[in-house]
Each structure stands twice: as structure tokens, then as C-alpha cells.
Write a protein that holds these residues in place. Sequence first.
Motif, PDB file in Angstrom:
ATOM      1  N   HIS A  24      -6.408   6.572  -5.225  1.00  0.00           N
ATOM      2  CA  HIS A  24      -7.173   5.832  -4.226  1.00  0.00           C
ATOM      3  C   HIS A  24      -7.515   6.844  -2.978  1.00  0.00           C
ATOM      4  O   HIS A  24      -6.519   6.590  -2.027  1.00  0.00           O
TER       5      HIS A  24
ATOM      6  N   LEU B 138       1.037  -1.225   0.050  1.00  0.00           N
ATOM      7  CA  LEU B 138      -0.167   0.010   0.000  1.00  0.00           C
ATOM      8  C   LEU B 138       0.847   1.145   0.088  1.00  0.00           C
ATOM      9  O   LEU B 138       0.419   2.330  -0.164  1.00  0.00           O
TER      10      LEU B 138
ATOM     11  N   TYR C  14      -1.550   3.697  -4.980  1.00  0.00           N
ATOM     12  CA  TYR C  14      -2.569   4.290  -3.767  1.00  0.00           C
ATOM     13  C   TYR C  14      -2.349   5.589  -3.303  1.00  0.00           C
ATOM     14  O   TYR C  14      -2.821   5.769  -2.239  1.00  0.00           O
TER      15      TYR C  14
END
Length: 143
Positions: free
Chosen positions: A92, A82, A87
Motif C-alpha cells: 500500500h 495500519l 500496509y
Amino acid sequence: MIGNKSVSRMLAAFGLAAFLGVAIYYSYWPDGEPRIAERPLVEVSVPPLAPIQKQGRTAFEENCAACHGENAAGRDGSGPPLIHRIYEPNHHGDQAFFLAAKNGVRQHHWRFGDMPPVDGIEDKEIEHIVAYVRRLQKANGIN
């Protein structure tokens, strides 16, 4: 003339040797280090954490680290890191983490398969996890 038993034994020995060779080959990284499922996919520098981020770290370790690795660094064969530009908050957003944890996610960026929902996770835990992951991201140049 070689008998059927001898041919069968030779083929079995060859198959076993081939299997062992492939297993040994795939059990090591190109740098010669043993390939271990725990090996992180990225290096993560862990900064000092605020109390909510510490709570997030605990919740992450309990709910996410089995696949996403220690400090969200990913795990070979299990789950993506992550702490990766994919991300970042602009790609995101925080809500994506809530949706992923609650509903699961179909595979789309990585080849780890679909992510199942996280059983029993509470919104407050996800909130803390997001705070922890975002702190790690920022400390590692992902804004």
C-alpha cells in the motif's frame, strides 16, 4: 400441568439468561481481560517523531484514530491496524492512503466494513499522516 403463562415466563427467563451469558462471554478476551473497543489490535512502539510526524500524529488523532486506534494500532470492532505488514509501502503505497482518505475504500483485507471518505481532510494533513504512519511502521519493523 404447566399453564401458558408459566411456559412464557420460563422461556423469557431462559432467553434473558442466554442473552446475558452471550453478552458476558463476548465482553471478555480469551486472556480474561475485558473486551473494550479501545483495546488495540497490535502493540505499537512509538519512536521519537520529527515535527512533520508530530503534525501527522495530531491530524491522525483528529481524523483517523476513532477507527484505526491510537498510534494506528487498530480498534476492536472499528478498524484495522495500519501498523501491519499489509500496509507496508510495497503493498500500500503512500498514494493508497490519499485515495482512502479522499474517496473511501471498499472492504478487502479485513472484516470491518467499507471505509468512508474522511470529510474535510486536506492533502497536507494526509501527507503528514502518511509521514507519521510510515515512521511508526518503520519503528515497528514494517519497511
